[in-house]
Scaffold this motif. Structure first.
Motif, PDB file in Angstrom:
ATOM      1  N   PHE A   1       0.613  -1.567  -0.542  1.00 48.72           N
ATOM      2  CA  PHE A   1      -0.317  -0.141   0.118  1.00 48.72           C
ATOM      3  C   PHE A   1       0.928   1.600  -0.081  1.00 48.72           C
ATOM      4  O   PHE A   1       0.741   2.129  -0.841  1.00 48.72           O
ATOM      5  CB  PHE A   1      -1.156   0.142   0.996  1.00 48.72           C
ATOM      6  N   TYR A   2       2.215   1.161   0.275  1.00 50.28           N
ATOM      7  CA  TYR A   2       2.392   2.267   1.077  1.00 50.28           C
ATOM      8  C   TYR A   2       4.301   2.585  -0.500  1.00 50.28           C
ATOM      9  O   TYR A   2       3.715   3.873  -0.659  1.00 50.28           O
ATOM     10  CB  TYR A   2       3.280   2.519   2.141  1.00 50.28           C
ATOM     11  N   LEU A   3       4.498   1.434  -0.906  1.00 56.13           N
ATOM     12  CA  LEU A   3       5.372   1.798  -1.866  1.00 56.13           C
ATOM     13  C   LEU A   3       4.832   2.778  -3.164  1.00 56.13           C
ATOM     14  O   LEU A   3       5.158   3.523  -3.275  1.00 56.13           O
ATOM     15  CB  LEU A   3       6.418   0.569  -2.168  1.00 56.13           C
TER      16      LEU A   3
ATOM     17  N   LEU B   1       4.137   6.460  -1.922  1.00 52.09           N
ATOM     18  CA  LEU B   1       5.333   7.094  -2.206  1.00 52.09           C
ATOM     19  C   LEU B   1       6.307   7.349  -3.617  1.00 52.09           C
ATOM     20  O   LEU B   1       6.354   8.529  -4.073  1.00 52.09           O
ATOM     21  CB  LEU B   1       7.095   6.256  -1.624  1.00 52.09           C
ATOM     22  N   PHE B   2       5.120   6.674  -4.358  1.00 47.27           N
ATOM     23  CA  PHE B   2       6.164   7.027  -6.136  1.00 47.27           C
ATOM     24  C   PHE B   2       5.503   7.964  -6.430  1.00 47.27           C
ATOM     25  O   PHE B   2       5.320   8.574  -6.932  1.00 47.27           O
ATOM     26  CB  PHE B   2       5.954   5.923  -7.445  1.00 47.27           C
ATOM     27  N   VAL B   3       3.854   8.591  -6.461  1.00 45.50           N
ATOM     28  CA  VAL B   3       3.102   8.975  -6.406  1.00 45.50           C
ATOM     29  C   VAL B   3       3.729  10.560  -5.877  1.00 45.50           C
ATOM     30  O   VAL B   3       3.476  11.509  -7.222  1.00 45.50           O
ATOM     31  CB  VAL B   3       1.631   8.876  -5.747  1.00 45.50           C
ATOM     32  N   TYR B   4       4.520  10.500  -4.801  1.00 48.64           N
ATOM     33  CA  TYR B   4       4.614  12.045  -4.371  1.00 48.64           C
ATOM     34  C   TYR B   4       5.974  12.537  -5.445  1.00 48.64           C
ATOM     35  O   TYR B   4       6.375  13.285  -5.662  1.00 48.64           O
ATOM     36  CB  TYR B   4       5.056  12.013  -3.155  1.00 48.64           C
ATOM     37  N   HIS B   5       6.435  11.128  -4.837  1.00 50.47           N
ATOM     38  CA  HIS B   5       8.160  11.095  -6.089  1.00 50.47           C
ATOM     39  C   HIS B   5       8.053  11.769  -8.002  1.00 50.47           C
ATOM     40  O   HIS B   5       8.687  12.217  -8.125  1.00 50.47           O
ATOM     41  CB  HIS B   5       8.842   9.633  -5.861  1.00 50.47           C
ATOM     42  N   ALA B   6       7.053  11.196  -7.848  1.00 48.05           N
ATOM     43  CA  ALA B   6       6.799  11.585 -10.033  1.00 48.05           C
ATOM     44  C   ALA B   6       5.917  12.248  -9.601  1.00 48.05           C
ATOM     45  O   ALA B   6       6.585  13.743 -10.890  1.00 48.05           O
ATOM     46  CB  ALA B   6       5.624  10.259 -10.214  1.00 48.05           C
ATOM     47  N   GLU B   7       5.227  13.166  -8.567  1.00 44.96           N
ATOM     48  CA  GLU B   7       4.328  14.730  -8.993  1.00 44.96           C
ATOM     49  C   GLU B   7       5.638  15.613  -8.152  1.00 44.96           C
ATOM     50  O   GLU B   7       5.329  17.009  -8.442  1.00 44.96           O
ATOM     51  CB  GLU B   7       2.930  14.010  -8.302  1.00 44.96           C
TER      52      GLU B   7
ATOM     53  N   ARG C   1      -1.804   6.190  -8.191  1.00 45.16           N
ATOM     54  CA  ARG C   1      -2.305   5.900  -7.737  1.00 45.16           C
ATOM     55  C   ARG C   1      -3.515   4.941  -8.032  1.00 45.16           C
ATOM     56  O   ARG C   1      -4.159   4.188  -8.145  1.00 45.16           O
ATOM     57  CB  ARG C   1      -3.313   7.521  -8.082  1.00 45.16           C
ATOM     58  N   MET C   2      -4.320   4.944  -9.424  1.00 48.40           N
ATOM     59  CA  MET C   2      -4.202   4.285 -10.131  1.00 48.40           C
ATOM     60  C   MET C   2      -3.729   2.537  -9.748  1.00 48.40           C
ATOM     61  O   MET C   2      -4.870   1.728  -9.624  1.00 48.40           O
ATOM     62  CB  MET C   2      -4.523   4.074 -11.399  1.00 48.40           C
ATOM     63  N   MET C   3      -3.178   2.484  -9.426  1.00 45.22           N
ATOM     64  CA  MET C   3      -2.206   1.149  -9.903  1.00 45.22           C
ATOM     65  C   MET C   3      -2.261   0.665  -8.060  1.00 45.22           C
ATOM     66  O   MET C   3      -2.096  -0.264  -7.312  1.00 45.22           O
ATOM     67  CB  MET C   3      -0.864   0.857  -9.606  1.00 45.22           C
ATOM     68  N   ASN C   4      -2.164   1.699  -7.180  1.00 42.17           N
ATOM     69  CA  ASN C   4      -2.323   1.608  -6.039  1.00 42.17           C
ATOM     70  C   ASN C   4      -3.744   0.474  -5.564  1.00 42.17           C
ATOM     71  O   ASN C   4      -3.520   0.383  -4.241  1.00 42.17           O
ATOM     72  CB  ASN C   4      -2.650   3.099  -5.135  1.00 42.17           C
ATOM     73  N   GLU C   5      -4.415   0.776  -5.911  1.00 46.18           N
ATOM     74  CA  GLU C   5      -5.711  -0.122  -6.199  1.00 46.18           C
ATOM     75  C   GLU C   5      -5.755  -1.462  -6.046  1.00 46.18           C
ATOM     76  O   GLU C   5      -6.434  -2.570  -5.376  1.00 46.18           O
ATOM     77  CB  GLU C   5      -6.494   0.434  -7.142  1.00 46.18           C
ATOM     78  N   VAL C   6      -4.806  -1.988  -7.026  1.00 46.02           N
ATOM     79  CA  VAL C   6      -4.513  -3.399  -7.284  1.00 46.02           C
ATOM     80  C   VAL C   6      -4.800  -4.183  -5.677  1.00 46.02           C
ATOM     81  O   VAL C   6      -5.240  -5.568  -5.805  1.00 46.02           O
ATOM     82  CB  VAL C   6      -3.323  -3.445  -8.365  1.00 46.02           C
ATOM     83  N   PRO C   7      -3.069  -3.811  -5.124  1.00 52.91           N
ATOM     84  CA  PRO C   7      -3.408  -4.452  -4.214  1.00 52.91           C
ATOM     85  C   PRO C   7      -4.418  -4.939  -3.353  1.00 52.91           C
ATOM     86  O   PRO C   7      -4.894  -5.652  -2.642  1.00 52.91           O
ATOM     87  CB  PRO C   7      -2.254  -4.203  -3.064  1.00 52.91           C
ATOM     88  N   THR C   8      -5.653  -4.016  -3.060  1.00 51.95           N
ATOM     89  CA  THR C   8      -6.640  -3.863  -2.673  1.00 51.95           C
ATOM     90  C   THR C   8      -7.740  -4.453  -2.674  1.00 51.95           C
ATOM     91  O   THR C   8      -8.679  -5.626  -2.176  1.00 51.95           O
ATOM     92  CB  THR C   8      -7.343  -2.414  -2.336  1.00 51.95           C
ATOM     93  N   LEU C   9      -7.662  -5.243  -4.227  1.00 50.85           N
ATOM     94  CA  LEU C   9      -8.469  -5.899  -5.041  1.00 50.85           C
ATOM     95  C   LEU C   9      -8.047  -7.415  -4.586  1.00 50.85           C
ATOM     96  O   LEU C   9      -8.706  -8.133  -4.330  1.00 50.85           O
ATOM     97  CB  LEU C   9      -9.047  -5.374  -6.851  1.00 50.85           C
TER      98      LEU C   9
END
Length: 149
Positions: free
Chosen positions: A28-30, A33-39, A128-136
């Motif tokens: 969930f966290y990595l 981090l990538f969102v903030y790193h990229a933006e 952000r979109m990929m961050n939903e994969v582990p939730t599903l």
């Protein structure tokens, strides 16, 4: 061996659940981090270096060991006599989801390498979109194990 697994079932399940929680926290966290790193972070800056250290330590120090432990204790549970009924759907849906979770872990490792090499091309929105994969996948896994459909 099966006697040992049967006798230690509760402890193995305990260690499996702790490992899964640790692994999921990283999954969930990595990407976050990538969102903030990229933006927010420009490649080559001091902050870029800090993010790279955080991402590397999270992946190598927490996520990789947690994934390995999850697999080891999970396989021990599967090998425990009388625990898994392979004629039902749930062990197969759980197995497929765990393979999906492992693929996602490896995908994240590849993206971390890209950030480290200054080659990230993905947007914060994509992460952000990929961050939903582990939730599903987690929903499928928990439903499979608890409901046992």
């Amino acid at each position: 061996m099966s006697d040992f697994l049967a006798e230690s079932y509760a402890w193995v399940k305990f260690l499996h659940v702790i490992s899964v929680i640790s692994w999921m926290a990283g999954l969930f966290y990595l990407p976050r981090l990538f969102v903030y790193h990229a933006e927010q972070i420009e490649a080559g800056t001091k902050t870029d270096g800090l993010f790279q250290v955080m991402e590397r330590r999270l992946l190598r120090g927490i996520m990789n060991p947690a994934m390995i432990a999850t697999w080891i204790f999970g396989l021990a549970l599967v090998l425990t006599p009388g625990i898994v009924d392979w004629s039902m759907i749930w062990p197969w849906s759980k197995a497929a989801s765990v393979l999906g979770m492992t693929w996602f872990h490896m995908w994240l490792a590849g993206r971390r390498r890209e950030f480290a090499e200054g080659r990230n091309t993905r947007t914060g929105r994509r992460y952000r979109m990929m961050n939903e994969v582990p939730t599903l996948l987690m929903v499928v896994i928990v439903a499979s194990v608890i409901v046992k459909f």
